[in-house]
Motif scaffolding. Structure first.
Motif, PDB file in Angstrom:
ATOM      1  N   ASP A  52       2.944   1.580   0.448  1.00 30.65           N
ATOM      2  CA  ASP A  52       4.196   0.888   0.416  1.00 30.65           C
ATOM      3  C   ASP A  52       5.175   0.986  -0.583  1.00 30.65           C
ATOM      4  OD1 ASP A  52       2.251  -0.192  -1.289  1.00 30.65           O
ATOM      5  OD2 ASP A  52       2.676  -2.304  -0.806  1.00 30.65           O
ATOM      6  N   GLU A  53       4.930   2.088  -1.423  1.00 26.91           N
ATOM      7  CA  GLU A  53       5.882   2.145  -2.534  1.00 26.91           C
ATOM      8  C   GLU A  53       6.582   3.687  -2.483  1.00 26.91           C
ATOM      9  OE1 GLU A  53       3.084   1.768  -5.769  1.00 26.91           O
ATOM     10  OE2 GLU A  53       3.680  -0.207  -6.148  1.00 26.91           O
ATOM     11  N   VAL A  54       7.689   3.589  -3.031  1.00 28.17           N
ATOM     12  CA  VAL A  54       8.657   4.847  -3.163  1.00 28.17           C
ATOM     13  C   VAL A  54       8.750   5.352  -4.612  1.00 28.17           C
ATOM     14  CG1 VAL A  54      10.669   6.112  -2.398  1.00 28.17           C
ATOM     15  CG2 VAL A  54       9.566   4.316  -0.825  1.00 28.17           C
ATOM     16  N   TYR A  55       8.455   6.455  -4.544  1.00 26.30           N
ATOM     17  CA  TYR A  55       8.853   7.137  -6.241  1.00 26.30           C
ATOM     18  C   TYR A  55       9.818   8.142  -6.011  1.00 26.30           C
ATOM     19  CZ  TYR A  55       4.470   4.924  -7.235  1.00 26.30           C
ATOM     20  OH  TYR A  55       3.330   4.025  -7.253  1.00 26.30           O
ATOM     21  N   LEU A  56      10.760   8.278  -7.247  1.00 30.21           N
ATOM     22  CA  LEU A  56      11.584   9.464  -7.347  1.00 30.21           C
ATOM     23  C   LEU A  56      10.925  10.315  -8.316  1.00 30.21           C
ATOM     24  CD1 LEU A  56      13.874  11.225  -6.830  1.00 30.21           C
ATOM     25  CD2 LEU A  56      15.280   9.821  -8.285  1.00 30.21           C
ATOM     26  N   LEU A  57      10.524  11.553  -7.941  1.00 24.85           N
ATOM     27  CA  LEU A  57       9.535  12.428  -8.908  1.00 24.85           C
ATOM     28  C   LEU A  57      10.762  13.434  -9.200  1.00 24.85           C
ATOM     29  CD1 LEU A  57       6.732  12.501  -9.659  1.00 24.85           C
ATOM     30  CD2 LEU A  57       6.307  14.280  -8.157  1.00 24.85           C
ATOM     31  N   LYS A 163      13.977   0.232  -4.379  1.00 24.90           N
ATOM     32  CA  LYS A 163      13.614  -0.822  -3.829  1.00 24.90           C
ATOM     33  C   LYS A 163      14.925  -1.235  -3.133  1.00 24.90           C
ATOM     34  CE  LYS A 163       9.254  -1.761  -4.198  1.00 24.90           C
ATOM     35  NZ  LYS A 163       8.331  -1.740  -3.086  1.00 24.90           N
ATOM     36  N   THR A 164      15.311  -1.096  -1.834  1.00 23.93           N
ATOM     37  CA  THR A 164      16.380  -1.593  -1.168  1.00 23.93           C
ATOM     38  C   THR A 164      15.699  -2.893  -0.422  1.00 23.93           C
ATOM     39  OG1 THR A 164      16.137  -0.214   0.842  1.00 23.93           O
ATOM     40  CG2 THR A 164      17.600   0.504  -0.730  1.00 23.93           C
ATOM     41  N   GLU A 165      16.721  -3.704   0.192  1.00 24.12           N
ATOM     42  CA  GLU A 165      16.308  -4.931   0.977  1.00 24.12           C
ATOM     43  C   GLU A 165      15.529  -4.459   2.080  1.00 24.12           C
ATOM     44  OE1 GLU A 165      18.046  -8.818   3.436  1.00 24.12           O
ATOM     45  OE2 GLU A 165      19.246  -7.426   1.994  1.00 24.12           O
ATOM     46  N   GLN A 166      15.840  -3.351   2.727  1.00 18.80           N
ATOM     47  CA  GLN A 166      15.083  -2.839   4.081  1.00 18.80           C
ATOM     48  C   GLN A 166      13.794  -2.256   3.547  1.00 18.80           C
ATOM     49  OE1 GLN A 166      16.040   1.021   5.615  1.00 18.80           O
ATOM     50  NE2 GLN A 166      15.645   0.248   7.558  1.00 18.80           N
ATOM     51  N   GLN A 167      13.734  -1.459   2.376  1.00 16.04           N
ATOM     52  CA  GLN A 167      12.492  -0.864   1.979  1.00 16.04           C
ATOM     53  C   GLN A 167      11.680  -1.931   1.176  1.00 16.04           C
ATOM     54  OE1 GLN A 167      14.350   1.749  -0.983  1.00 16.04           O
ATOM     55  NE2 GLN A 167      13.890   3.657   0.396  1.00 16.04           N
ATOM     56  N   ASN A 168      11.996  -3.183   0.482  1.00 18.67           N
ATOM     57  CA  ASN A 168      11.162  -4.275   0.283  1.00 18.67           C
ATOM     58  C   ASN A 168      10.383  -4.615   1.425  1.00 18.67           C
ATOM     59  OD1 ASN A 168      10.284  -5.792  -2.064  1.00 18.67           O
ATOM     60  ND2 ASN A 168      11.432  -7.361  -0.702  1.00 18.67           N
ATOM     61  N   ARG A 169      11.112  -5.169   2.526  1.00 15.44           N
ATOM     62  CA  ARG A 169      10.653  -5.862   3.767  1.00 15.44           C
ATOM     63  C   ARG A 169       9.727  -4.730   4.462  1.00 15.44           C
ATOM     64  NH1 ARG A 169      14.681  -8.538   7.418  1.00 15.44           N
ATOM     65  NH2 ARG A 169      15.591  -6.337   7.559  1.00 15.44           N
ATOM     66  N   ILE A 170       9.843  -3.519   4.467  1.00  9.56           N
ATOM     67  CA  ILE A 170       9.049  -2.629   5.314  1.00  9.56           C
ATOM     68  C   ILE A 170       7.476  -2.310   4.407  1.00  9.56           C
ATOM     69  CG2 ILE A 170       8.479  -0.545   6.187  1.00  9.56           C
ATOM     70  CD1 ILE A 170      10.467  -2.416   7.975  1.00  9.56           C
ATOM     71  N   SER A 171       8.066  -2.357   3.138  1.00  5.69           N
ATOM     72  CA  SER A 171       6.938  -2.149   1.997  1.00  5.69           C
ATOM     73  C   SER A 171       5.924  -3.453   2.120  1.00  5.69           C
ATOM     74  CB  SER A 171       7.325  -2.305   0.531  1.00  5.69           C
ATOM     75  OG  SER A 171       8.018  -0.973   0.333  1.00  5.69           O
ATOM     76  N   GLN A 172       6.516  -4.506   2.233  1.00  2.00           N
ATOM     77  CA  GLN A 172       5.507  -5.818   2.362  1.00  2.00           C
ATOM     78  C   GLN A 172       4.776  -5.539   3.861  1.00  2.00           C
ATOM     79  OE1 GLN A 172       8.252  -9.070   2.219  1.00  2.00           O
ATOM     80  NE2 GLN A 172       8.785  -8.937   0.205  1.00  2.00           N
ATOM     81  N   ILE A 173       5.555  -5.283   4.667  1.00  5.89           N
ATOM     82  CA  ILE A 173       4.631  -5.095   6.038  1.00  5.89           C
ATOM     83  C   ILE A 173       3.798  -3.981   6.045  1.00  5.89           C
ATOM     84  CG2 ILE A 173       4.910  -4.285   8.450  1.00  5.89           C
ATOM     85  CD1 ILE A 173       7.945  -5.617   8.381  1.00  5.89           C
TER      86      ILE A 173
END
Length: 280
Positions: A52-57, A163-173
């Motif tokens: 549920d997490e996104v990183y920029l490597l 973390k965008t609002e959409q990413q935050n919600r989908i990450s929670q799901i």
């Protein structure tokens, strides 16, 4: 992109690595495997999603993934990159404390210039041992791997920063799915829990993960079933129930669609692999 190192692991290797240079070479869906992965980015930039997490490597940084951790890699349009991926099984790690640390330390790491050079040099030596094997090749690769792991264990792990609002919600799901996969999960109860319509849930989830909610739930359940087959002696019926499937027929069908094997075939193949790897 053909994963040659992954093919080597499937054929019974306990350590495998590969260097690849590419552009616009993106994974389309999350995946997982039953061994560890170190993804070292030498040049360029890549996005990495770990459950549920996104990183920029960025160049000189690396990701660590334990077995049975959902992840995938993708890049910005026309962004070239060069990376080394290293796969290894737990029986190649000398220290139980180090295995415990690896399992608790999934994520992204930054290195200073000196450590980056050391890590890059060890990975290059592992590649050379694989491509140009000499006397004591397995022993040398084993030693290089553990030297690398001790260096990596001293590096700084950083939190995800995207973390965008959409990413935050989908990450929670996604986080909810990974913690409640053994329960009855439906589109309707997810939508109610996260205050979103089923239509927007399906659309946003598909856009973020490139898979459907139900597919993701099923793969998460099968991933945990595989882990139970490898780590326990529980029978198929017990594992079916513990991973959220309502009946054995459905479990068998989904397991085969995800892994290409029946549950009984998977357990048998894993036992044979243990004998093959353990007797190398």
């Amino acid at each position: 992109m053909l994963d040659q190192a992954g093919i080597m692991m499937a054929q019974g290797a306990s350590i495998a690595c590969e260097r690849i240079t590419g552009v616009n070479d993106n994974m389309t869906q999350p995946h997982y495997h039953n061994y560890y992965e170190i993804y070292f980015l030498e040049e360029g930039g890549r996005y990495q999603r770990l459950q549920d997490e996104v990183y920029l490597l960025k160049g000189g940084e690396f990701m660590l993934f334990s077995p049975y951790i959902m992840h995938y890699s993708y890049g910005a349009q026309n962004m070239p990159f060069r990376r080394i991926v290293l796969y290894f099984r737990s029986d190649e790690v000398e220290s139980p404390e180090l295995i415990k640390l690896l399992d608790e330390s999934n994520g992204m790491y930054q290195t200073n210039l000196k450590e980056r050079q050391v890590i890059g040099r060890i990975l290059t030596e592992l590649l050379q041992e694989q491509e140009q094997p000499k006397a004591f090749q397995k022993e040398c690769s084993h030693s290089l791997l553990n030297l690398l792991l001790y260096h990596l264990a001293r590096q700084k792990r950083i939190p995800s920063a995207i973390k965008t609002e959409q990413q935050n919600r989908i990450s929670q799901i996604i986080h909810y799915i990974h913690n409640h996969y053994n329960e009855n999960i439906t589109l309707e109860n997810l939508a109610d829990r996260f205050y979103i319509s089923t239509f927007h849930l399906c659309r946003e989830f598909k856009a973020y993960t490139n898979t459907t909610v139900i597919q993701y739930v099923n793969v998460t359940r099968i991933m945990n079933a595989q882990r139970l087959f490898m780590e326990t002696d529980k029978n198929i019926t017990a594992i079916c129930q513990e991973t959220g499937f309502s009946n054995l027929t459905h479990f068998n069908r989904i397991f085969k669609s995800v892994t290409g094997m029946t549950p009984s075939g998977y357990r048998k193949a894993h036992k044979n692999l243990e004998i093959y790897v353990g007797g190398k």
